[in-house]
Scaffold this active site. Structure first.
Site, PDB file in Angstrom:
ATOM      1  CD  GLU A 197      92.160  48.429  20.008  1.00  0.00           C
ATOM      2  OE1 GLU A 197      90.924  48.310  20.084  1.00  0.00           O
ATOM      3  OE2 GLU A 197      92.915  48.103  20.932  1.00  0.00           O
ATOM      4  CG  ASP A 198      86.859  46.316  19.308  1.00  0.00           C
ATOM      5  OD1 ASP A 198      85.840  45.843  19.838  1.00  0.00           O
ATOM      6  OD2 ASP A 198      87.972  46.322  19.869  1.00  0.00           O
TER       7      ASP A 198
ATOM      8  CE  LYS B 286      99.060  39.094  33.489  1.00  0.00           C
ATOM      9  NZ  LYS B 286      98.112  40.134  33.884  1.00  0.00           N
TER      10      LYS B 286
ATOM     11  CB  THR C 199      87.218  36.669  23.891  1.00  0.00           C
ATOM     12  OG1 THR C 199      87.735  37.993  24.048  1.00  0.00           O
ATOM     13  CG2 THR C 199      88.022  35.945  22.832  1.00  0.00           C
TER      14      THR C 199
ATOM     15  CB  SER D 250      85.328  42.922  36.480  1.00  0.00           C
ATOM     16  OG  SER D 250      85.668  43.549  35.266  1.00  0.00           O
TER      17      SER D 250
ATOM     18  CE  LYS E 239      79.613  43.919  26.315  1.00  0.00           C
ATOM     19  NZ  LYS E 239      78.663  44.302  25.249  1.00  0.00           N
TER      20      LYS E 239
ATOM     21  CB  SER F 122      95.576  40.934  23.078  1.00  0.00           C
ATOM     22  OG  SER F 122      94.589  40.654  24.055  1.00  0.00           O
ATOM     23  CB  ALA F 123      95.275  44.346  27.613  1.00  0.00           C
TER      24      ALA F 123
ATOM     25  CE  LYS G  14      94.895  47.808  23.557  1.00  0.00           C
ATOM     26  NZ  LYS G  14      93.966  46.861  22.937  1.00  0.00           N
TER      27      LYS G  14
ATOM     28  CB  SER H  14      91.348  45.504  35.443  1.00  0.00           C
ATOM     29  OG  SER H  14      90.875  45.993  36.678  1.00  0.00           O
ATOM     30  NE  ARG H  15      91.528  37.818  35.640  1.00  0.00           N
ATOM     31  CZ  ARG H  15      92.643  37.109  35.448  1.00  0.00           C
ATOM     32  NH1 ARG H  15      93.231  36.530  36.477  1.00  0.00           N
ATOM     33  NH2 ARG H  15      93.159  36.980  34.250  1.00  0.00           N
TER      34      ARG H  15
ATOM     35  CG  ASP I 201      92.120  44.718  20.476  1.00  0.00           C
ATOM     36  OD1 ASP I 201      92.673  44.244  21.483  1.00  0.00           O
ATOM     37  OD2 ASP I 201      90.913  45.008  20.437  1.00  0.00           O
ATOM     38  CG  LEU I 202      92.069  38.217  20.862  1.00  0.00           C
ATOM     39  CD1 LEU I 202      92.308  37.444  19.575  1.00  0.00           C
ATOM     40  CD2 LEU I 202      92.625  37.436  22.032  1.00  0.00           C
ATOM     41  CG  ASP I 203      86.973  40.931  23.059  1.00  0.00           C
ATOM     42  OD1 ASP I 203      86.391  40.037  22.426  1.00  0.00           O
ATOM     43  OD2 ASP I 203      86.412  41.608  23.934  1.00  0.00           O
TER      44      ASP I 203
END
Length: 223
Positions: A175-176, A123, A21, A56, A49, A120-121, A151, A52-53, A13-15
């Protein structure tokens, strides 16, 4: 859970794992909330957190009592504006944003011949990896635009093994988030949780900090 010797690849995963980020997302939403005349708060920031955009944006509008003030087209335009804000903030990101120990861990994995993919989800993940100077460690990434499910569905981590040409049992996912751990487990991979073990209860292995994530520690945990 696989034995350490059976693992040939890692799916990241990334974030919250490679870099944080979320602070940039928060700043970008804060900028938009100010423009929309919605009061910003820590509670609102926390509620956004992992959301989705569009969800949010709707949450921000609802918080300000403005959920019925804009057309769908206007909402899409504001969501796009937030992403532009976010991308502009990302341009200031450098190696200082890499979480503790992660660059050393990636270098060690590469040295020992492990294969790495990104699940990562976001883009924007390729841009983030480039900004951090870590893109060369990852031979493949899952394109989130091709996914049908988010997820905790296992699709993204199953694909993370697939793009490496490896079986799920040959991979470990990092993953976190609780939903991320559920996704890794559902894919049949070894799950490595970063964070509070009381929250990441399903993780096969758990480290409270990325600084503890080393091959030696993994070998001890998966012996």
């Amino acid at each position: 859970m696989s034995k350490f010797a059976d693992i040939k690849g890692f799916v990241f995963d990334l974030d919250g794992v490679i870099a944080d980020t979320s602070v940039y997302h928060s700043q970008a939403w804060h900028q938009l909330a100010d423009e929309l005349g919605v009061a910003w708060s820590e509670e609102l920031a926390d509620n956004l957190k992992g959301v989705s955009r569009m969800d949010s944006l709707n949450l921000i509008l609802k918080t300000g009592g403005k959920e019925n003030d804009y057309t769908e087209a206007e909402k899409v335009a504001y969501a796009a504006k937030k992403n532009t804000n976010y991308l502009n903030l990302l341009k200031g990101m450098d190696k200082t944003a890499i979480l503790p120990g992660i660059e050393d861990f990636l270098a060690d994995l590469a040295k020992h011949g492990y294969r790495l993919s990104l699940a990562s989800a976001s883009k924007n993940s390729p841009l983030v990896l480039e900004q951090l100077g870590l893109a060369h460690y990852f031979e493949a990434r899952v394109d989130p635009a091709t996914l049908k499910h988010g997820k905790p569905d296992p699709e993204i981590f199953a694909r993370g093994a697939e793009v490496l040409g490896l079986k799920p049992e040959e991979c470990a996912g990092v993953e976190d988030a609780k939903v991320g751990i559920q996704s890794i487990n559902g894919a049949g991979e070894t799950s490595i949780g970063i964070g509070d073990p009381a929250i990441l209860t399903g993780a096969d292995v758990n480290f409270t900090s990325t600084s503890e994530l080393t091959l030696a520690n993994l070998k001890a945990a998966l012996a």
